[in-house]
Design an enzyme around this catalytic site. Structure first.
Site, PDB file in Angstrom:
ATOM      1  N   LYS A 116      18.432 -49.013  13.004  1.00  0.00           N
ATOM      2  CA  LYS A 116      17.470 -49.938  13.172  1.00  0.00           C
ATOM      3  C   LYS A 116      17.210 -50.483  14.635  1.00  0.00           C
ATOM      4  O   LYS A 116      16.325 -50.693  15.242  1.00  0.00           O
ATOM      5  CB  LYS A 116      17.411 -51.177  12.374  1.00  0.00           C
ATOM      6  CG  LYS A 116      16.921 -50.612  10.806  1.00  0.00           C
ATOM      7  CD  LYS A 116      16.606 -52.081  10.068  1.00  0.00           C
ATOM      8  CE  LYS A 116      16.368 -51.532   8.771  1.00  0.00           C
ATOM      9  NZ  LYS A 116      16.302 -52.821   7.852  1.00  0.00           N
ATOM     10  N   LYS A 200      14.623 -40.344   5.713  1.00  0.00           N
ATOM     11  CA  LYS A 200      14.091 -40.894   4.295  1.00  0.00           C
ATOM     12  C   LYS A 200      12.872 -41.403   4.352  1.00  0.00           C
ATOM     13  O   LYS A 200      12.335 -41.708   5.597  1.00  0.00           O
ATOM     14  CB  LYS A 200      15.356 -41.948   4.057  1.00  0.00           C
ATOM     15  CG  LYS A 200      15.459 -43.344   4.758  1.00  0.00           C
ATOM     16  CD  LYS A 200      16.407 -44.233   4.280  1.00  0.00           C
ATOM     17  CE  LYS A 200      15.949 -45.471   5.316  1.00  0.00           C
ATOM     18  NZ  LYS A 200      16.699 -46.517   5.030  1.00  0.00           N
ATOM     19  N   LYS A 203       9.568 -47.520   4.845  1.00  0.00           N
ATOM     20  CA  LYS A 203       8.246 -48.466   5.295  1.00  0.00           C
ATOM     21  C   LYS A 203       7.601 -48.730   6.800  1.00  0.00           C
ATOM     22  O   LYS A 203       6.525 -48.753   6.874  1.00  0.00           O
ATOM     23  CB  LYS A 203       8.800 -49.875   4.931  1.00  0.00           C
ATOM     24  CG  LYS A 203       9.119 -50.273   3.252  1.00  0.00           C
ATOM     25  CD  LYS A 203       9.505 -51.603   3.456  1.00  0.00           C
ATOM     26  CE  LYS A 203      10.303 -51.797   1.768  1.00  0.00           C
ATOM     27  NZ  LYS A 203      10.951 -53.012   1.990  1.00  0.00           N
TER      28      LYS A 203
HETATM   29  P1  TYM Z   1      14.833 -52.413   1.163  1.00  0.00           P
HETATM   30  O1  TYM Z   1      13.601 -53.641   1.055  1.00  0.00           O
HETATM   31  O2  TYM Z   1      14.836 -51.936   2.667  1.00  0.00           O
HETATM   32  O3  TYM Z   1      14.891 -51.550   0.024  1.00  0.00           O
HETATM   33  C1  TYM Z   1      14.793 -52.137  -1.207  1.00  0.00           C
HETATM   34  C2  TYM Z   1      15.649 -50.791  -1.962  1.00  0.00           C
HETATM   35  O4  TYM Z   1      14.944 -49.801  -2.065  1.00  0.00           O
HETATM   36  C3  TYM Z   1      16.063 -48.674  -1.635  1.00  0.00           C
HETATM   37  N1  TYM Z   1      15.422 -47.712  -0.865  1.00  0.00           N
HETATM   38  C4  TYM Z   1      15.321 -46.164  -1.151  1.00  0.00           C
HETATM   39  N2  TYM Z   1      15.711 -45.508  -2.297  1.00  0.00           N
HETATM   40  C5  TYM Z   1      15.771 -44.389  -2.262  1.00  0.00           C
HETATM   41  N3  TYM Z   1      15.010 -43.512  -1.345  1.00  0.00           N
HETATM   42  C6  TYM Z   1      14.409 -44.244  -0.175  1.00  0.00           C
HETATM   43  N4  TYM Z   1      13.911 -43.544   0.822  1.00  0.00           N
HETATM   44  C7  TYM Z   1      14.548 -45.734  -0.258  1.00  0.00           C
HETATM   45  N5  TYM Z   1      14.086 -46.684   0.865  1.00  0.00           N
HETATM   46  C8  TYM Z   1      14.624 -47.828   0.250  1.00  0.00           C
HETATM   47  C9  TYM Z   1      16.817 -49.576  -0.810  1.00  0.00           C
HETATM   48  O5  TYM Z   1      17.970 -48.961  -1.096  1.00  0.00           O
HETATM   49  C10 TYM Z   1      16.876 -50.850  -1.928  1.00  0.00           C
HETATM   50  O6  TYM Z   1      17.816 -50.606  -2.783  1.00  0.00           O
HETATM   51  N6  TYM Z   1      19.293 -54.489   2.025  1.00  0.00           N
HETATM   52  C11 TYM Z   1      18.480 -54.262   0.796  1.00  0.00           C
HETATM   53  C12 TYM Z   1      17.877 -55.624   0.353  1.00  0.00           C
HETATM   54  C13 TYM Z   1      18.888 -56.725  -0.034  1.00  0.00           C
HETATM   55  C14 TYM Z   1      19.661 -56.280  -1.235  1.00  0.00           C
HETATM   56  C15 TYM Z   1      20.473 -57.761  -1.218  1.00  0.00           C
HETATM   57  C16 TYM Z   1      19.962 -55.366  -2.099  1.00  0.00           C
HETATM   58  C17 TYM Z   1      18.961 -57.790   0.343  1.00  0.00           C
HETATM   59  N7  TYM Z   1      20.052 -58.281  -0.176  1.00  0.00           N
HETATM   60  C18 TYM Z   1      21.543 -57.964  -2.058  1.00  0.00           C
HETATM   61  C19 TYM Z   1      20.966 -55.359  -3.051  1.00  0.00           C
HETATM   62  C20 TYM Z   1      21.599 -56.751  -2.989  1.00  0.00           C
HETATM   63  C21 TYM Z   1      17.333 -53.254   1.295  1.00  0.00           C
HETATM   64  O7  TYM Z   1      17.525 -52.004   1.737  1.00  0.00           O
HETATM   65  O8  TYM Z   1      15.892 -53.666   1.053  1.00  0.00           O
END
Ligand code: TYM
Length: 337
Positions: A116, A200, A203
Site C-alpha cells: 500500500k 487481486k 477497491k
Molecule cells: P477490507 O475492507 O480491505 O476487506 C474486507 C474483507 O474482504 C476480504 N477481501 C478479499 N477476499 C477475497 N478476494 C479478494 N480479492 C479480497 N479483497 C478483500 C479481506 O480479506 C477482508 O476479509 N483489514 C481488514 C479489515 C479489518 C479486520 C479487522 C478484519 C479490520 N479489523 C479485524 C478482521 C478482524 C480488511 O482487509 O478490510
C-alpha cells in the site's frame, strides 16, 4: 477434562467505497454462514479507513454502504452484533496498549504495508504502518476466537496471535487473550482482478472493469463477466491445469463459490467446453445468486434511518462486551484506578 471456549467470531470491512465480489465471497458471505456456529460480531472499521485519506463528506455514506451489504447478505442484527468501530472507544484504547507490545520489526515485515505504501513509505501515515495493531485490538477487545477473512489478511492475523502471545507473556497472564483462529479458505479466499489474474480484485484499482462492485447493475455484472480476460484454450479438464491459467482459475473459483461447489466439481462439469458456453453460465449464476443481494443492498441504502438504528444498537452491545475486557487489560498493565 478441558472444555473448549465457546466460539466468538469477529470480523470487519473498511468503508472505503467500491465494495466488491472479493469482499463478498472472501468475507461477508462467510460472516452469514458463521451465524449458525457461534456469537458473531461484525464491525465497519472506519478507524482503519482513515489510514489513507478519505473524503469526510463521503465516509458516513460509505459506512452505511458496508452495513447495507452485511444486512443484504444475511447478517441478522437480532442474532449478531453489527456496529461501527469509532463508536466503541475500547478499540482505540486497546490499540494504544498493544502498540506498546508489538515490535517495530514485526510490523516492518507486513507485506500489505509495503504494497500500500509503495515507494512512498516515508510519506505514509503512521496509522497505515500500525494498521495491523488496531486490527489485533479489534479482535482481542472481544476475546474473539475465530476471524473470517480473505487470504490477504493472513499475515495480519498471524501478527494478532503474536501480539496476544506477547501480551500474555509480558504481563504474566497466561490465557488472558485467546489466540484467534483465522477462518480462510474455500474457492474464493482470493478473488483476482478480472483483467489481470496476477493481481487481486481490489477497491482501489482504477479500472472498473477489473472488479464486480456490489453496487453494479445486473447489466454491468453480465458485461464484466463476458469481458473478463481468459485465454484461447478450452476449459481445463484437470484441476492442475489451473496453476498455469490464473484468469481461468479465478473464474472457476468464482463459479464454485457462487454455486456452493468445489473447483474440482466445476472443472469436471465444464471439462473441454469453450468459454462461449462457460461465461454465459457464470453470468446467469451470478445474476441469480448475487442479483438479489445487490437489490436488497440498494433497498437498505435507501433507508439510512434503519441502518443507523441497527448500528447504534450494535455499538451499545459491542461496548458492553469490550469495556470489561479493556478494564481487565488496564489492570493487567498496572494502570492506576
Ligand atoms: P477490507 O475492507 O480491505 O476487506 C474486507 C474483507 O474482504 C476480504 N477481501 C478479499 N477476499 C477475497 N478476494 C479478494 N480479492 C479480497 N479483497 C478483500 C479481506 O480479506 C477482508 O476479509 N483489514 C481488514 C479489515 C479489518 C479486520 C479487522 C478484519 C479490520 N479489523 C479485524 C478482521 C478482524 C480488511 O482487509 O478490510
Amino acid at each position: 477434562m478441558t472444555t473448549k471456549p465457546p466460539m466468538r467470531v469477529f470480523s470487519g470491512v473498511q468503508p472505503t467505497a467500491n465494495l466488491h465480489l472479493g469482499n463478498y465471497l472472501g468475507a461477508i458471505k462467510r460472516f452469514v454462514e458463521l451465524q449458525n456456529s457461534g456469537e458473531c460480531i461484525y464491525c465497519v472499521v472506519d478507524l482503519h479507513a482513515i489510514t489513507v485519506p478519505q473524503d469526510p463528506k463521503m465516509l458516513a455514506a460509505q459506512t452505511r454502504e458496508v452495513a447495507a451489504a452485511y444486512l443484504a447478505a444475511g447478517v441478522d442484527p437480532a442474532r449478531s452484533i453489527m456496529f461501527v468501530q469509532s463508536c466503541v472507544s475500547a478499540h482505540a484504547e486497546l490499540a494504544w496498549i498493544l502498540n506498546c507490545v508489538a515490535r517495530m520489526g514485526w510490523l516492518e515485515r507486513m507485506t500489505q504495508f509495503k504494497d500500500k505504501a509503495g515507494k512512498n513509505a516515508e510519506r505514509s501515515s503512521v496509522g497505515l504502518f500500525n494498521y495491523p495493531v488496531l486490527m489485533a485490538a479489534d479482535i482481542l477487545a472481544y476475546r474473539a476466537t475465530h476471524v473470517p477473512v480473505g487470504e490477504d489478511q493472513k499475515q495480519h492475523l498471524e501478527l494478532s496471535r503474536d501480539i496476544a502471545t506477547r501480551f500474555n507473556a509480558d504481563f504474566k497472564v497466561e490465557g488472558f487473550f485467546p489466540l484467534p483462529e483465522p477462518i480462510i479458505g474455500g474457492p474464493a479466499a482470493r478473488v483476482m482482478n478480472l483483467q489481470d489474474g496476477s493481481k487481486k480484485m481490489s477497491k482501489s484499482e482504477p479500472a472498473d472493469n477489473s472488479r464486480i462492485n456490489l453496487t453494479d447493475s445486473k447489466d454491468d455484472l453480465v458485461r464484466k463477466i463476458k469481458k473478463a480476460k481468459t485465454d484461447t484454450l478450452a476449459m481445463p479438464s484437470h484441476i492442475d491445469e489451473l496453476k498455469s491459467r490464473p484468469e481461468v482459475d479465478n473464474l472457476i473459483g468464482i463459479y464454485a463459490a457462487l454455486a456452493g461447489q468445489t473447483k474440482e466439481q466445476v472443472v469436471t462439469e465444464f471439462s473441454g467446453a469453450g468459454f462461449g458456453l462457460f461465461k454465459p453460465r457464470l453470468a446467469e449464476l451470478a445474476v441469480e445468486t448475487l442479483g438479489p443481494v445487490m437489490d436488497k443492498m440498494m433497498r437498505y441504502m435507501n433507508d439510512p434511518a434503519q441502518i443507523d438504528a441497527i448500528l447504534r444498537d450494535g455499538a451499545v452491545r459491542a461496548h458492553a462486551i469490550a469495556q470489561p475486557i479493556l478494564a481487565q487489560t488496564k489492570e493487567a498493565v498496572g494502570f492506576w484506578g
